[in-house]
Design a protein around this motif. Structure first.
Motif, mmCIF file in Angstrom:
data_model
loop_
_atom_site.group_PDB
_atom_site.id
_atom_site.type_symbol
_atom_site.label_atom_id
_atom_site.label_comp_id
_atom_site.label_asym_id
_atom_site.label_seq_id
_atom_site.Cartn_x
_atom_site.Cartn_y
_atom_site.Cartn_z
ATOM 1 N N ARG A 214 0.855 -1.254 -0.026
ATOM 2 C CA ARG A 214 0.010 0.052 0.019
ATOM 3 C C ARG A 214 0.926 1.155 -0.028
ATOM 4 O O ARG A 214 0.458 2.304 -0.759
ATOM 5 C CB ARG A 214 -0.950 0.184 1.042
ATOM 6 N N THR A 215 2.080 1.207 0.854
ATOM 7 C CA THR A 215 2.880 2.248 0.904
ATOM 8 C C THR A 215 3.409 2.585 -0.432
ATOM 9 O O THR A 215 3.406 3.598 -1.019
ATOM 10 C CB THR A 215 4.044 2.278 1.963
ATOM 11 N N GLU A 216 3.961 1.660 -1.257
ATOM 12 C CA GLU A 216 4.504 1.757 -2.649
ATOM 13 C C GLU A 216 3.705 2.163 -3.492
ATOM 14 O O GLU A 216 3.855 3.107 -4.358
ATOM 15 C CB GLU A 216 5.065 0.273 -2.841
ATOM 16 N N THR A 217 2.341 1.825 -3.283
ATOM 17 C CA THR A 217 1.422 2.263 -4.337
ATOM 18 C C THR A 217 1.122 3.807 -4.273
ATOM 19 O O THR A 217 0.860 4.548 -5.185
ATOM 20 C CB THR A 217 -0.039 1.585 -4.110
ATOM 21 N N VAL A 218 1.038 4.196 -2.803
ATOM 22 C CA VAL A 218 0.913 5.685 -2.921
ATOM 23 C C VAL A 218 2.092 6.308 -3.201
ATOM 24 O O VAL A 218 2.011 7.574 -3.960
ATOM 25 C CB VAL A 218 0.648 5.906 -1.370
ATOM 26 N N LEU A 219 3.275 5.795 -3.174
ATOM 27 C CA LEU A 219 4.597 6.500 -3.626
ATOM 28 C C LEU A 219 4.737 6.586 -5.015
ATOM 29 O O LEU A 219 4.828 7.544 -5.758
ATOM 30 C CB LEU A 219 5.688 5.795 -3.219
ATOM 31 N N ARG A 220 4.034 5.602 -5.735
ATOM 32 C CA ARG A 220 4.176 5.530 -7.215
ATOM 33 C C ARG A 220 3.020 6.568 -7.932
ATOM 34 O O ARG A 220 3.572 7.147 -8.756
ATOM 35 C CB ARG A 220 3.947 4.072 -7.696
ATOM 36 N N ALA A 221 2.091 6.580 -7.253
ATOM 37 C CA ALA A 221 0.902 7.423 -7.537
ATOM 38 C C ALA A 221 1.579 8.915 -7.414
ATOM 39 O O ALA A 221 1.175 9.954 -8.402
ATOM 40 C CB ALA A 221 -0.138 7.339 -7.033
ATOM 41 N N THR A 222 2.254 9.081 -6.466
ATOM 42 C CA THR A 222 2.891 10.679 -6.061
ATOM 43 C C THR A 222 3.838 11.013 -7.088
ATOM 44 O O THR A 222 3.852 12.078 -7.499
ATOM 45 C CB THR A 222 3.420 10.753 -4.619
ATOM 46 N N GLU A 223 4.617 10.022 -7.332
ATOM 47 C CA GLU A 223 5.742 10.223 -8.316
ATOM 48 C C GLU A 223 5.035 10.276 -9.808
ATOM 49 O O GLU A 223 5.537 11.506 -10.438
ATOM 50 C CB GLU A 223 6.766 9.110 -8.297
ATOM 51 N N SER A 224 4.135 9.641 -9.960
ATOM 52 C CA SER A 224 3.814 10.009 -11.293
ATOM 53 C C SER A 224 2.846 11.369 -11.510
ATOM 54 O O SER A 224 3.096 12.027 -12.509
ATOM 55 C CB SER A 224 2.336 8.690 -11.926
ATOM 56 N N LEU A 225 2.349 11.602 -10.393
ATOM 57 C CA LEU A 225 1.480 13.052 -10.420
ATOM 58 C C LEU A 225 2.431 14.265 -10.325
ATOM 59 O O LEU A 225 2.375 15.035 -10.971
ATOM 60 C CB LEU A 225 0.537 12.998 -9.285
ATOM 61 N N THR A 226 3.617 14.085 -9.882
ATOM 62 C CA THR A 226 4.916 14.879 -9.783
ATOM 63 C C THR A 226 4.998 15.206 -11.079
ATOM 64 O O THR A 226 5.535 16.193 -11.464
ATOM 65 C CB THR A 226 5.692 14.230 -8.903
ATOM 66 N N VAL A 227 5.256 14.056 -11.777
ATOM 67 C CA VAL A 227 5.872 14.528 -13.101
ATOM 68 C C VAL A 227 5.260 15.228 -13.920
ATOM 69 O O VAL A 227 5.322 16.203 -14.800
ATOM 70 C CB VAL A 227 6.143 12.950 -14.104
#
Length: 875
Positions: A214-227
């Motif tokens: 779950r933590t990695e999913t949130v991080l991936r979504a955050t990084e994608s949105l950051t881009v």
């Protein structure tokens, strides 16, 4: 292993981001976690795009969060062991809930971002605008502005002002968009740091794989949105930089146009063409007249279409709707004023003129709306303003002939016709021979027309000898001389000078007529406002209607004159010079010791004092006439309003002194000088002033009281700060110093109420039944309507006179101002009642006793023989 953490939450708000919620127990562990956490397990992961941000920015954000956490820790302390355990990491028990909240926030951030297609479309619009401006700027640099006429320069200036405004609006929207994006980017950085710390702490606390996933999913979504946010930020900031660069370039273009205009005005006294008779032999137009007119007309239409298309694409249609809304509001208001003006008395010619103006509300509303066109469309091309001026002539010609003097109508029609012809003349090419011919012919026609109306026996010379009439005559003669000078200048080759002077002269006459029509509309509206039901209910306006009307119209005339002067100065290109000259004149002055006195400071002092007098007078009238009479302080109305009046004057004096640059602390010098003046002969003045203050606050007398002051009897009509006015019953106004009212005995008949006791003495013959007299007098007193029942009338037997029994009828009346009339009426009723009852009012009786008589007095008196006269008819 489970952790019991307090359920408190910390509200972390970045200046550029939206407020978010982080568990307080975990946020407070930041500092200890940084110091105690070993090698980060998250650092071993493959770095994503967000992890490649600079370490300096990450440390700065962490330092800001650390400071916020430390400030909060002082307010809400928690277990330090827990703080040392987690840092920014989220407790395992809170990960599911925090993940759900974070994903919701990420979806909201993604929803606030522009879609890629929309972002690309807007970027393309801005790029197209910048490309068009660069192309126009290159064309501008290739053509130059040295040979352009004054009108062409002004038209070009309007076009580039529109570009500048359009770029400024684009820049403003880009700035707001960039600020939002930067805020979103900072918020994503905060989220990434929190969940990165959570992932790093997962290995140390042996969290379940589901929580790690779950933590990695949130991080991936955050990084994608950051881009995505970073890409949009880059596009917006790039566009913002390009727009800023183009704004500077447009400013340089405008500066070059202004320089060319100043150079053109400075070179007006230089001939730019050969004399007209030489040009007629040597020059020919390459473009036929019909082609010139049709081409210019098409260009004007194209300018209008381009302007409105650009405005509609940028703003929609707010200007058109604003102007339409203003027209409808004015139409309703002026229609209401027309309804009110139907009941006006036409004995006053000014009221009759205003009523005729208000009888045409459509024309009046159209005139006032069209006068605001330049304010609503400030960057429109000159052709729009030319059309607006032509439209203004329609309501002006409808309004002025109905109200202006009949002798002015010809001047109005002449000016309107010349303006229309000038507009048609401008359809030719500015540098063509046809334009020069038409300018010369139009100038001669204007010279003949204005020369006819300003001749010694012309219409303007016979309109009157008042100030405004002389001003109109002076303007007409000045315009005539200007047309003469323009015709001669054109004849000898000074074409720019001829065009500049002739257009300025016509515009001066045109705006004078238009502003006069606007003054008539506003003057009629002001008269109507003073006669509305709301204003009529104010006694202050009822009493001072003439004064308010006169002062309001004076201010309108002054405002119209100043506005006309500014317009003429702008047309002549000397507005900046005029402003500089006025500023220099106001700054001129001299020094007296450490005090600097300038023309501006003196003028500011006088204007502030004048405004203070007007405002205090208006407020005093409202308080005395409308506010206090409706309260329980009605008798103190004049006193309180007087105190307020002088207080406002004092405040106005202090403001005036401050506006003049005078230090308030130096008023002590004036106070000392005032004290010396008291010692040298102002004792009476100060005594009366202090007595006026005593009268104001103690209020032994009020305006309207009936007083006796020695031999002086009358009504108090005014109480001033130095003296008061008593109007005697004979009609004289006596000015009494306030010290006399305080120090001398004074009888105030109406201080508490307006009751008055009236006494009527009655004498009857001896032997009359006193009870019958008592009944008769009481019945008479009760019959009169102005005699009060309480206190009850009374009849007294005052004594035994020489010839009569003396009675006295006493009664009270509330009509103090008419007690003499009431006394007379009751006395007549008493006389009639006594006569009806058979009661005699005796004559004075005297007994004569003869003690001695002279010896010859007892002899009889001989008879006198009267002479006889013959009748004239017997002769």
């Amino acid at each position: 292993m489970r952790f019991a953490l307090p359920p408190l939450r910390l509200e972390v708000s970045h200046p550029m981001s939206r407020r978010s919620s982080i568990p307080l127990s975990l946020a407070l562990a930041l500092t200890a976690s940084i110091m105690a956490t070993p090698v980060s397990t998250h650092a071993q992961r493959a770095p994503g795009p967000a992890a490649q941000e600079s370490e300096a920015a990450r440390d700065s954000a962490a330092a800001q969060d650390s400071a916020a956490v430390q400030d909060t820790a002082a307010v809400a302390p928690v277990d330090t062991t827990t703080v040392a355990s987690f840092g920014l990491a989220i407790a395992p028990a809170d990960i599911p809930r925090q993940a759900e909240e974070t994903m919701t926030e990420l979806r909201n951030i993604r929803g606030r971002l522009q879609p890629e297609q929309q972002l690309t479309s807007r970027a393309r619009q801005v790029q197209d605008l910048l490309f068009d401006l660069r192309r126009r700027r290159a064309d501008f640099e290739r053509r130059g502005v040295d040979e352009l006429s004054s009108r062409a320069l002004e038209d070009m200036r309007q076009e580039w002002l529109a570009f500048q405004l359009q770029l400024s609006n684009r820049q403003g929207r880009l700035v707001v968009q960039a600020e939002d994006i930067v805020g979103e980017r900072l918020r994503l950085r905060e989220i990434e740091e929190v969940w990165s710390e959570t992932l790093q702490s997962a290995a140390r606390f042996d969290m379940p794989p589901a929580l790690i996933q779950r933590t990695e999913t949130v991080l991936r979504a955050t990084e994608s949105l950051t881009v995505q946010v970073r890409d949009e930020r880059d596009v917006v900031l790039t566009l913002q930089d390009e727009v800023s660069e183009e704004i500077l370039a447009v400013a340089e273009v405008l500066e070059e146009i202004d320089t060319a205009r100043e150079s053109m005005i400075g070179g007006l006294l230089t001939a730019n063409e050969p004399p007209l008779w030489v040009a007629a032999r040597t020059q020919r137009d390459r473009v036929p007249p019909a082609v010139q007119i049709t081409t210019t007309f098409s260009e004007n239409v194209g300018q209008l279409r381009t302007y409105f298309a650009r405005s509609r694409a940028t703003y929609g249609r707010p200007g058109v709707w604003i102007q339409l809304g203003i027209f409808l509001v004015l139409l309703l208001l002026l229609s209401w004023f027309r309804y009110l003006s139907r009941s006006w008395s036409y004995e006053d010619p000014d009221l009759e003129a205003s009523a005729r103006i208000l009888s045409r509300p459509f024309s009046a509303a159209l005139l006032m709306t069209l006068l605001l066109t330049r304010e609503i469309f400030p960057t429109a091309p000159l052709v729009l303003f030319d059309l607006n001026k032509l439209l203004i002539l329609v309501p002006v010609l409808r309004l002025l002939p109905a109200t202006a003097l009949a002798k002015l109508r010809s001047t109005v029609y002449v000016t309107a016709a010349l303006f229309v012809l000038d507009w048609l003349r401008n359809l030719t090419y500015p540098d063509s021979l046809l334009n020069r011919y038409s300018l010369f012919a139009w100038t001669i026609l204007a010279l003949v027309a204005f020369g006819w109306v300003v001749r010694p026996k012309g219409t303007l010379a016979t309109i009157g000898r008042g100030f405004w009439q002389r001003a109109v005559l002076f303007l007409g003669r000045t315009v005539t001389l200007a047309f003469l000078a323009a015709g001669l200048a054109n004849l000898f080759g000074y074409v720019h000078l001829a065009s500049f002077v002739s257009e300025a002269a016509l515009a001066a006459a045109y705006f004078a007529i238009v502003l006069y029509a606007g003054y008539l509309v506003l003057g009629g509206a002001w008269r109507a406002i003073l006669r509305t039901k709301l204003a009529s209910n104010l006694k202050a306006i009822q009493v001072h209607t003439a004064t308010a009307e006169r002062r309001g119209l004076f201010l309108l005339r002054v405002a119209a004159l100043l506005f006309w002067i500014l317009l003429v100065a702008w047309l002549l290109g000397v507005s900046d010079t005029l402003v500089d000259a006025v500023s220099s004149g106001l700054a001129a002055g001299f020094e007296v010791g450490s005090v600097t006195i300038s023309v501006g400071s003196v003028l500011a002092f006088l204007i502030t004092i004048w405004l203070a007098i007007i405002i205090s007078g208006i407020l005093r009238a409202l308080l005395a006439e409308d506010v206090f009479p409706k309260t329980r302080h009605a008798r103190a109305a004049d006193t309180i309003s007087t105190v307020v009046y002088w207080a406002l004057l004092l405040i106005g004096f202090l403001f005036a002194a401050a506006a003049a640059g005078f230090e308030i602390g130096r008023l002590t010098i004036l106070a000392g000088a005032f004290g010396v003046g008291i010692g040298f002969g102002l004792q009476d003045v100060v005594n009366n002033f202090v007595s006026g203050l005593i009268l104001a606050f103690e209020r032994p007398i009020q305006v309207g009281d009936i007083v006796d002051l020695g031999t002086l009897q009358g009504t108090v009509s005014r109480i001033g700060m130095r003296s008061s006015i008593i109007r005697t019953f004979q009609g004289a106004e006596v000015i009494v110093p306030n010290s006399n009212l305080i120090s001398s005995p004074m009888v105030n008949w109406t201080r508490s109420d307006r009751l008055r006791r009236v006494e009527i003495p009655v004498g009857v013959a001896y032997g009359t039944d006193q009870r019958e007299v008592f009944n008769v007098l009481m019945e008479v007193a009760k019959e009169h309507p102005d005699v009060l029942e309480h206190p009850e009338p009374s009849v007294l037997l005052r004594g035994f006179g020489d010839s009569s029994l003396d009675f006295e009828l006493r009664f009270w009346t509330y009509r103090f101002d008419g007690f003499l009339r009431i006394q007379s009426e009751v006395t007549r009723m008493v006389l009639d009642a006594l006569k009806k009852a058979g009661i005699t009012i005796p004559f004075p009786q005297r007994d004569l006793h003869v003690k001695s008589v002279a010896p010859g007095a007892r002899e009889p008196v001989p008879e006198l023989e009267l002479p006889t006269f013959s009748d004239p008819g017997d002769a």
